[in-house]
Design an enzyme around this catalytic site. Structure first.
Site: not given
Ligand code: PXP
Length: 243
Positions: A9, A11-12, A45, A47, A51, A72, A103, A153, A192-193, A214
Site C-alpha cells: 500500500n 498511500d503514505h 486508498h 479517501r 488526504r 480501497e 481505517t 480481507e 492493517h498494522g 503499507g
Molecule cells: N488493508 C486495508 C483494507 C487498509 O485499509 C489498509 C490501510 O489503508 C491496509 C491494508 C494497510 O494497513 P497498514 O498501512 O497499517 O499496513
C-alpha cells in the site's frame, strides 16, 4: 505451503508528497519500485477527503503498473463511479469516517448487507474482483459470502495492537475466521498494522493468500530504503510460510 502474495500500500508516499503540495515523492514511482522489489500487487486508498492518494494517482497507477491494482474505497456513489471508470483489478470496500486517522475497523456487512450487495454486483459486472474489509467475526464472514463478495480481507489491527494473552486471542479469532472463509469458499486476505515483528504469525495461517501492508513499509523505507524493506518483509513472510 502455498505462496503468499504481498500487496504494498503506497498511500503514505502520497501523504509525504501532499505535506508540501508538490509532486515529490511520486507514489506511482514508489509503486514501480515496490513491484521491482517483490510486491505482487499495489494497493491504494482513494479517501473521500483525498488526504493522500488523488484521482490522478489512481488513473496513473492503473495505466503504469504491471501488477494488479487493488483500489480501497468507501461504499459511496462517488467511489463506485471512480472504480467503474478506472477498472482496478480489485476493489476492497472499507468503512470510512472522515475524522479517523486510518481505517479503524472492518465494515459492518451484517448491517449493510443490502447496500453492499449492490456495490458488489455492480463492480463484479465490470470484472472487478471485490473484497470486503471486515473484522475477523464469523457473522461478518458469513454475511460477506451471502452477498457474493468472493473475497474478504480480515482486519489485523486488533491483533497488532495487543500483546500477550489478548494477542493470542486475536490470533485465534483470525484463524477461526479463515477457517469459515475456507468452508464458505471465500478467498481470504489480511492486513492493517503489520510489521516485521508481527507478520510471521499471520503469514503462517494457511488459508490467507494475500497480505496488504503499507504504513510500516513506507516508514521503514526512511531507515533502510523501500526496496530493502519490501525484500525483508517478503523474506519473513516466505520463511513463515515454509517457502
Ligand atoms: N488493508 C486495508 C483494507 C487498509 O485499509 C489498509 C490501510 O489503508 C491496509 C491494508 C494497510 O494497513 P497498514 O498501512 O497499517 O499496513
Amino acid at each position: 505451503m502455498n505462496y503468499l502474495r504481498l500487496g504494498v500500500n503506497i498511500d503514505h508516499v502520497a501523504t509525504i508528497r501532499n505535506a508540501r503540495g508538490g509532486v515529490h515523492p511520486d507514489p506511482v514511482l514508489a509503486a514501480k519500485l515496490a513491484v521491482e522489489s517483490g510486491a505482487d500487487g499495489i494497493t491504494a486508498h482513494l479517501r473521500e477527503d483525498r488526504r493522500h492518494i488523488s484521482d490522478k494517482d489512481i488513473a496513473r497507477l492503473k495505466k503504469e503498473i504491471s501488477v494488479p491494482l487493488n483500489l480501497e474505497m468507501a461504499a459511496t456513489d462517488e467511489m463506485l463511479a471512480t472504480a467503474l471508470k478506472t477498472r482496478p483489478d480489485y476493489a476492497c470496500i472499507v468503512p470510512e469516517k472522515r475524522n479517523e486517522v486510518t481505517t479503524e475497523g472492518g465494515i459492518d456487512v451484517v448491517r449493510g448487507k443490502k447496500k453492499l450487495a449492490k456495490f458488489v454486483e455492480k463492480l463484479q459486472a465490470k470484472n472487478i474482483k471485490v473484497s470486503l474489509f471486515i473484522d475477523p467475526v464469523p457473522a461478518q464472514v458469513k454475511a460477506s459470502a451471502e452477498i457474493g463478495a468472493g473475497i474478504v480481507e480480515l482486519h489485523t489491527g486488533s491483533y497488532c495492537n495487543t500483546r500477550g494473552t489478548a494477542q493470542k486471542k486475536e490470533l485465534a479469532r483470525i484463524m477461526k475466521a479463515t477457517e469459515i472463509c475456507d468452508e464458505l469458499g471465500l478467498e481470504c486476505h489480511a492486513g492493517h498494522g503489520l510489521t516485521f515483528d508481527n507478520v510471521a504469525e499471520i503469514a503462517a495461517i494457511p488459508n490467507i493468500v494475500e497480505l496488504n501492508i503499507g504504513h510500516f513499509l513506507i516508514g521503514e523505507a526512511i531507515f533502510i530504503g523501500l526496496k530493502d524493506a519490501i525484500m525483508k518483509m517478503r523474506a519473513i513472510i516466505d520463511e513463515a510460510r515454509g517457502e
